[in-house]
Each structure stands twice: as C-alpha cells, then as structure tokens.
Design a protein around this motif. Structure first.
Motif, PDB file in Angstrom:
ATOM      1  N   GLN A 114       0.836  -1.196   0.000  1.00  0.00           N
ATOM      2  CA  GLN A 114       0.000   0.000   0.000  1.00  0.00           C
ATOM      3  C   GLN A 114       0.872   1.249   0.000  1.00  0.00           C
ATOM      4  O   GLN A 114       1.883   1.301   0.700  1.00  0.00           O
ATOM      5  N   LEU A 115       0.465   2.237  -0.784  1.00  0.00           N
ATOM      6  CA  LEU A 115       1.029   3.578  -0.748  1.00  0.00           C
ATOM      7  C   LEU A 115      -0.087   4.451  -0.201  1.00  0.00           C
ATOM      8  O   LEU A 115      -1.187   4.472  -0.755  1.00  0.00           O
ATOM      9  N   LYS A 116       0.175   5.125   0.924  1.00  0.00           N
ATOM     10  CA  LYS A 116      -0.898   5.837   1.631  1.00  0.00           C
ATOM     11  C   LYS A 116      -0.562   7.306   1.855  1.00  0.00           C
ATOM     12  O   LYS A 116       0.574   7.637   2.179  1.00  0.00           O
ATOM     13  N   VAL A 117      -1.562   8.157   1.726  1.00  0.00           N
ATOM     14  CA  VAL A 117      -1.504   9.520   2.245  1.00  0.00           C
ATOM     15  C   VAL A 117      -2.103   9.403   3.644  1.00  0.00           C
ATOM     16  O   VAL A 117      -3.304   9.190   3.801  1.00  0.00           O
ATOM     17  N   VAL A 118      -1.258   9.482   4.673  1.00  0.00           N
ATOM     18  CA  VAL A 118      -1.728   9.272   6.043  1.00  0.00           C
ATOM     19  C   VAL A 118      -2.109  10.579   6.728  1.00  0.00           C
ATOM     20  O   VAL A 118      -2.849  10.587   7.705  1.00  0.00           O
ATOM     21  N   ASP A 119      -1.580  11.692   6.224  1.00  0.00           N
ATOM     22  CA  ASP A 119      -1.911  13.001   6.783  1.00  0.00           C
ATOM     23  C   ASP A 119      -1.961  13.983   5.622  1.00  0.00           C
ATOM     24  O   ASP A 119      -1.056  14.017   4.787  1.00  0.00           O
ATOM     25  N   PHE A 120      -3.026  14.779   5.569  1.00  0.00           N
ATOM     26  CA  PHE A 120      -3.244  15.687   4.455  1.00  0.00           C
ATOM     27  C   PHE A 120      -3.868  16.967   5.005  1.00  0.00           C
ATOM     28  O   PHE A 120      -4.938  16.925   5.599  1.00  0.00           O
ATOM     29  N   GLN A 121      -3.149  18.075   4.852  1.00  0.00           N
ATOM     30  CA  GLN A 121      -3.658  19.367   5.304  1.00  0.00           C
ATOM     31  C   GLN A 121      -3.518  20.389   4.192  1.00  0.00           C
ATOM     32  O   GLN A 121      -2.504  20.425   3.498  1.00  0.00           O
ATOM     33  N   LEU A 122      -4.539  21.205   4.042  1.00  0.00           N
ATOM     34  CA  LEU A 122      -4.515  22.315   3.092  1.00  0.00           C
ATOM     35  C   LEU A 122      -4.447  23.619   3.852  1.00  0.00           C
ATOM     36  O   LEU A 122      -4.845  23.702   5.015  1.00  0.00           O
ATOM     37  N   ARG A 123      -3.925  24.630   3.187  1.00  0.00           N
ATOM     38  CA  ARG A 123      -4.003  25.991   3.708  1.00  0.00           C
ATOM     39  C   ARG A 123      -4.633  26.867   2.640  1.00  0.00           C
ATOM     40  O   ARG A 123      -4.307  26.742   1.458  1.00  0.00           O
ATOM     41  N   ASP A 124      -5.541  27.743   3.081  1.00  0.00           N
ATOM     42  CA  ASP A 124      -6.123  28.692   2.142  1.00  0.00           C
ATOM     43  C   ASP A 124      -5.277  29.967   2.137  1.00  0.00           C
ATOM     44  O   ASP A 124      -4.218  30.021   2.786  1.00  0.00           O
ATOM     45  N   ALA A 125      -5.701  30.985   1.407  1.00  0.00           N
ATOM     46  CA  ALA A 125      -4.907  32.203   1.263  1.00  0.00           C
ATOM     47  C   ALA A 125      -4.702  32.928   2.599  1.00  0.00           C
ATOM     48  O   ALA A 125      -3.732  33.669   2.764  1.00  0.00           O
ATOM     49  N   GLN A 126      -5.581  32.719   3.566  1.00  0.00           N
ATOM     50  CA  GLN A 126      -5.446  33.330   4.899  1.00  0.00           C
ATOM     51  C   GLN A 126      -4.658  32.447   5.862  1.00  0.00           C
ATOM     52  O   GLN A 126      -4.604  32.715   7.051  1.00  0.00           O
ATOM     53  N   GLN A 127      -4.071  31.370   5.350  1.00  0.00           N
ATOM     54  CA  GLN A 127      -3.276  30.403   6.118  1.00  0.00           C
ATOM     55  C   GLN A 127      -4.101  29.607   7.125  1.00  0.00           C
ATOM     56  O   GLN A 127      -3.560  29.058   8.087  1.00  0.00           O
ATOM     57  N   ASN A 128      -5.414  29.530   6.918  1.00  0.00           N
ATOM     58  CA  ASN A 128      -6.249  28.654   7.733  1.00  0.00           C
ATOM     59  C   ASN A 128      -5.934  27.210   7.368  1.00  0.00           C
ATOM     60  O   ASN A 128      -5.841  26.880   6.186  1.00  0.00           O
ATOM     61  N   VAL A 129      -5.772  26.353   8.368  1.00  0.00           N
ATOM     62  CA  VAL A 129      -5.464  24.940   8.134  1.00  0.00           C
ATOM     63  C   VAL A 129      -6.761  24.149   8.026  1.00  0.00           C
ATOM     64  O   VAL A 129      -7.645  24.251   8.875  1.00  0.00           O
ATOM     65  N   LEU A 130      -6.858  23.363   6.944  1.00  0.00           N
ATOM     66  CA  LEU A 130      -8.012  22.523   6.693  1.00  0.00           C
ATOM     67  C   LEU A 130      -7.510  21.087   6.602  1.00  0.00           C
ATOM     68  O   LEU A 130      -6.589  20.786   5.847  1.00  0.00           O
ATOM     69  N   VAL A 131      -8.113  20.185   7.366  1.00  0.00           N
ATOM     70  CA  VAL A 131      -7.651  18.797   7.439  1.00  0.00           C
ATOM     71  C   VAL A 131      -8.438  17.933   6.464  1.00  0.00           C
ATOM     72  O   VAL A 131      -9.666  17.945   6.473  1.00  0.00           O
ATOM     73  N   GLY A 132      -7.700  17.188   5.641  1.00  0.00           N
ATOM     74  CA  GLY A 132      -8.325  16.306   4.655  1.00  0.00           C
ATOM     75  C   GLY A 132      -8.316  14.865   5.100  1.00  0.00           C
ATOM     76  O   GLY A 132      -7.728  14.504   6.116  1.00  0.00           O
ATOM     77  N   ARG A 133      -8.966  14.023   4.299  1.00  0.00           N
ATOM     78  CA  ARG A 133      -9.065  12.594   4.596  1.00  0.00           C
ATOM     79  C   ARG A 133      -7.893  11.840   4.000  1.00  0.00           C
ATOM     80  O   ARG A 133      -7.428  12.155   2.911  1.00  0.00           O
ATOM     81  N   ALA A 134      -7.473  10.801   4.693  1.00  0.00           N
ATOM     82  CA  ALA A 134      -6.408   9.923   4.204  1.00  0.00           C
ATOM     83  C   ALA A 134      -6.926   9.131   3.001  1.00  0.00           C
ATOM     84  O   ALA A 134      -8.135   8.952   2.825  1.00  0.00           O
ATOM     85  N   THR A 135      -5.991   8.669   2.175  1.00  0.00           N
ATOM     86  CA  THR A 135      -6.335   7.830   1.027  1.00  0.00           C
ATOM     87  C   THR A 135      -5.182   6.870   0.777  1.00  0.00           C
ATOM     88  O   THR A 135      -4.087   7.064   1.306  1.00  0.00           O
ATOM     89  N   GLU A 136      -5.437   5.827  -0.011  1.00  0.00           N
ATOM     90  CA  GLU A 136      -4.380   4.863  -0.291  1.00  0.00           C
ATOM     91  C   GLU A 136      -4.629   4.208  -1.637  1.00  0.00           C
ATOM     92  O   GLU A 136      -5.722   4.299  -2.196  1.00  0.00           O
ATOM     93  N   THR A 137      -3.589   3.551  -2.148  1.00  0.00           N
ATOM     94  CA  THR A 137      -3.698   2.771  -3.366  1.00  0.00           C
ATOM     95  C   THR A 137      -2.856   1.515  -3.248  1.00  0.00           C
ATOM     96  O   THR A 137      -1.890   1.485  -2.490  1.00  0.00           O
ATOM     97  N   LYS A 138      -3.239   0.503  -3.993  1.00  0.00           N
ATOM     98  CA  LYS A 138      -2.475  -0.749  -4.026  1.00  0.00           C
ATOM     99  C   LYS A 138      -1.368  -0.604  -5.068  1.00  0.00           C
ATOM    100  O   LYS A 138      -1.609  -0.127  -6.180  1.00  0.00           O
ATOM    101  N   VAL A 139      -0.167  -1.031  -4.705  1.00  0.00           N
ATOM    102  CA  VAL A 139       0.964  -1.034  -5.613  1.00  0.00           C
ATOM    103  C   VAL A 139       1.452  -2.475  -5.755  1.00  0.00           C
ATOM    104  O   VAL A 139       1.731  -3.128  -4.758  1.00  0.00           O
ATOM    105  N   THR A 140       1.522  -2.934  -6.993  1.00  0.00           N
ATOM    106  CA  THR A 140       1.988  -4.287  -7.271  1.00  0.00           C
ATOM    107  C   THR A 140       3.402  -4.222  -7.842  1.00  0.00           C
ATOM    108  O   THR A 140       3.665  -3.468  -8.778  1.00  0.00           O
ATOM    109  N   THR A 141       4.287  -4.994  -7.249  1.00  0.00           N
ATOM    110  CA  THR A 141       5.649  -5.128  -7.737  1.00  0.00           C
ATOM    111  C   THR A 141       5.790  -6.551  -8.272  1.00  0.00           C
ATOM    112  O   THR A 141       5.861  -7.487  -7.480  1.00  0.00           O
ATOM    113  N   PRO A 142       5.790  -6.707  -9.612  1.00  0.00           N
ATOM    114  CA  PRO A 142       5.841  -8.059 -10.172  1.00  0.00           C
ATOM    115  C   PRO A 142       7.205  -8.709 -10.019  1.00  0.00           C
ATOM    116  O   PRO A 142       8.199  -8.068  -9.818  1.00  0.00           O
TER     117      PRO A 142
END
Length: 142
Positions: A114-142
């Motif tokens: 798995q390759l995961k985004v475990v922490d995701f935060q955005l900032r708007d133009a006023q530098q307000n912090v907005l917390v996003g949801r984690a996501t992931e994807t499956k990675v296959t190494t043949p």
C-alpha cells in the motif's frame, strides 16, 4: 482548531503496477476550492516501493506561478513528508489536477503493498489549516 477540508486527494493511476528497473510516475490528484498550499505525509513499505523523486504535479503552478516544494523522503522507515505552496500574494486555486507527482520504483521485495496519504492538510490564502481525509492505493511489484 483546524476545519475539515473541502478537497479530496486520490492516486492516479490507482491501482499501480511497477515495472522492474524503471521509475513509474503516480500522481496525487486534488479536487477542491480555495487551495493555496498543501502538506502531505505518505507511508509505504520500503522493501516493496522506493520513492525516487517528488515533483510538482502542475495544479498549483498552472497559472505560471513558481511554487515552493519541500520534500523529505525517509526511505528506510517508509515515510515521506511533502509541503507545496504558492508564492505570497498569489491567489488560491480551485478545480482538479495533479498536485504532486511521485516517481516510484520497485524495492527488493516483489509483492503487493500500500502507498498511503496518512496526513493531508490544506491551507487557504489566509493560512487557515483545513484537514483532509487519508487515502491509499495498491501497488503491485511483479
């Protein structure tokens, strides 16, 4: 206190199959409004995946602005931290696009992981912090 982000991140393509001996690009795409900067933390199995490089995906620089990209890849522990930001005074952007492009290659172990985004935060133009949801994807190494 941080608010919930009005944006989501996804991997593209997802799932991903790596090609032995070759770096493969995978985008972290974003869809949202009023985006000025983003901070992401990724986790991965370092025996299965190696992050070779982290690049601007083009979303925050699509109007010609030069962005700041700071990255720290901790290959042995399987963690990467990324901060990407538009220049002071530049307006925030809205829409959909690749915020980051990762260049990944197979590690020493051949398997699914798995390759995961475990922490995701955005900032708007006023530098307000907005917390996003984690996501992931499956990675296959043949």
């Amino acid at each position: 206190a941080p608010r919930a982000a009005n944006a989501i991140v996804t991997f593209n393509p997802s799932p991903l199959t790596l090609i032995p001996g070759q770096a493969t690009p995978i985008n972290i795409a974003i869809n949202g409004a009023d985006i000025y900067a983003a901070d992401l933390s990724l986790s991965f199995d370092p025996s299965a995946i190696k992050i070779q490089d982290i690049r601007d995906g083009g979303f925050l620089s699509r109007d010609g602005q030069i962005i700041a990209l700071v990255q720290k890849i901790e290959s042995e522990s399987g963690v990467a931290h990324i901060s990407i930001e538009r220049p002071p005074g530049a307006p925030p952007l809205s829409g959909t696009g690749a915020i980051i492009t990762l260049m990944v290659q197979p590690g020493s172990r051949k398997s699914d992981s798995q390759l995961k985004v475990v922490d995701f935060q955005l900032r708007d133009a006023q530098q307000n912090v907005l917390v996003g949801r984690a996501t992931e994807t499956k990675v296959t190494t043949p």
